[in-house]
Design a protein around this motif. Structure first.
Motif, PDB file in Angstrom:
ATOM      1  N   ILE A   1       1.056  -1.579   2.411  1.00 53.28           N
ATOM      2  CA  ILE A   1       1.088  -2.538   3.763  1.00 53.28           C
ATOM      3  C   ILE A   1       2.412  -3.057   3.811  1.00 53.28           C
ATOM      4  O   ILE A   1       3.236  -3.173   2.618  1.00 53.28           O
TER       5      ILE A   1
ATOM      6  N   ILE B   1       4.882  -5.776   5.063  1.00 47.46           N
ATOM      7  CA  ILE B   1       4.997  -7.265   5.517  1.00 47.46           C
ATOM      8  C   ILE B   1       6.144  -7.894   4.989  1.00 47.46           C
ATOM      9  O   ILE B   1       7.079  -7.186   4.303  1.00 47.46           O
TER      10      ILE B   1
ATOM     11  N   LEU C   1      -1.488 -10.341   9.104  1.00 44.63           N
ATOM     12  CA  LEU C   1      -2.242  -9.301   9.062  1.00 44.63           C
ATOM     13  C   LEU C   1      -3.724  -9.654   9.485  1.00 44.63           C
ATOM     14  O   LEU C   1      -3.985 -10.747   9.056  1.00 44.63           O
TER      15      LEU C   1
END
Length: 232
Positions: free
Chosen positions: A2, A4, A22
Motif C-alpha cells: 500500500i 500512502i 484509499l
C-alpha cells in the motif's frame, strides 16, 4: 504494498487531501506523524482520525461512507426507555475521563483487540485537560458500569469508543449524550464506522463530502470555538 503518504513530525497542520484516501482499506489516508494535541484537533476538524494497533505506525483514516447520528434523531427503544425510567443507572460527565478511556481499551482488548494504545490514551487525556475531550460515565450505585468518550469541536461531537460492564450501560450513556448535545445545538455525532451496536441508536451512513460539509466551520485550528463542558 500500500502506497500512502508519510507525515512529518514537524508539520502538525498538514494532511493530504481527503479525496486521496484509499478505497481499500476504506479511508486509509496517511501514516506517521504524532499525536500532539494540535495535530489531533486539526485532523478531527478535517474528518480524519487515528486508528492503529500497538507496534504499528500511526495510521490516519477518513472512511466513506461515514457513520453519524443526528442528536435529534437518536433512537431510544421502548425497552431502553424503561431501563432509564427505572433509575438503575446514574449518569455523570467528565468525572473520571482516564478511567473511562482505560476501560474502553480493556474491554475491547478482551474482545477483538484494541487500538487504544498507551500512547493514544496519553494523547486524549491531554485533550481532556485542555477541555476538548469528554467522557460520559454511567454508574450502578458506586460502580462504573459503562461510558464513552470523544471530542467536542464546535457543534460536532466526535465519538471515539464506549464500553459496558452491565447490560445497556453504554446505550444509556449514548442517549444521555445525544440529549445533552441536542439541547446545546450540536449538529451531529460522528461515529466513524457503522456497527450493529450503533444502528439501533439511530446511526446512519452519509458520504464523505456530506460529512465534510458539516465540518466547514472547523477548518482552521486557530478558529475553533473555545472548549467547554457537555453540560454548561
Amino acid at each position: 504494498m500500500i502506497d500512502i503518504p508519510w507525515l512529518d513530525d514537524d508539520d502538525s497542520m498538514y494532511f493530504p487531501p481527503t479525496s486521496s484516501a484509499l478505497d481499500y482499506p476504506n479511508g486509509l489516508l496517511a501514516a506517521g506523524g504524532n499525536l500532539t494535541s494540535e495535530r489531533l484537533i486539526t485532523a478531527y476538524s478535517l474528518g480524519i482520525f487515528p486508528w492503529y494497533s500497538e507496534g504499528e505506525p500511526i495510521l490516519w483514516w477518513t472512511p466513506s461512507p461515514r457513520c453519524v447520528v443526528y442528536p435529534s434523531q437518536a433512537h431510544c427503544s421502548r425497552s431502553l426507555s424503561k431501563v432509564i425510567r427505572k433509575g438503575t443507572f446514574q449518569v455523570t460527565s467528565d468525572t473520571c475521563f482516564s478511567e473511562v478511556i482505560g476501560l474502553c481499551g480493556e474491554t475491547r482488548q478482551q474482545q477483538e483487540g484494541t487500538w487504544i494504545t498507551q500512547e493514544l490514551k496519553s494523547a486524549y487525556i491531554r485533550l481532556h485537560r485542555l477541555g476538548y475531550a469528554h467522557s460520559v460515565e454511567v454508574w450502578q450505585r458506586d460502580t462504573l458500569a459503562g461510558g464513552l468518550y470523544g471530542l467536542a469541536l464546535g457543534d460536532v461531537f466526535f465519538g471515539e469508543s464506549m464500553f459496558s460492564l452491565a447490560p445497556n450501560a453504554s446505550k444509556v450513556a449514548f442517549i444521555w449524550l445525544a440529549e445533552q448535545l441536542q439541547q446545546r445545538g450540536y449538529r451531529v455525532i460522528d461515529c466513524q464506522v457503522t456497527s450493529s451496536h450503533l444502528l439501533p441508536l439511530g446511526a446512519q451512513e452519509i458520504d464523505r463530502c456530506e460529512f465534510e460539509h458539516l465540518l466547514l466551520p472547523l477548518r482552521r485550528f486557530s478558529d475553533l470555538p473555545k472548549p467547554g463542558s457537555l453540560t454548561e
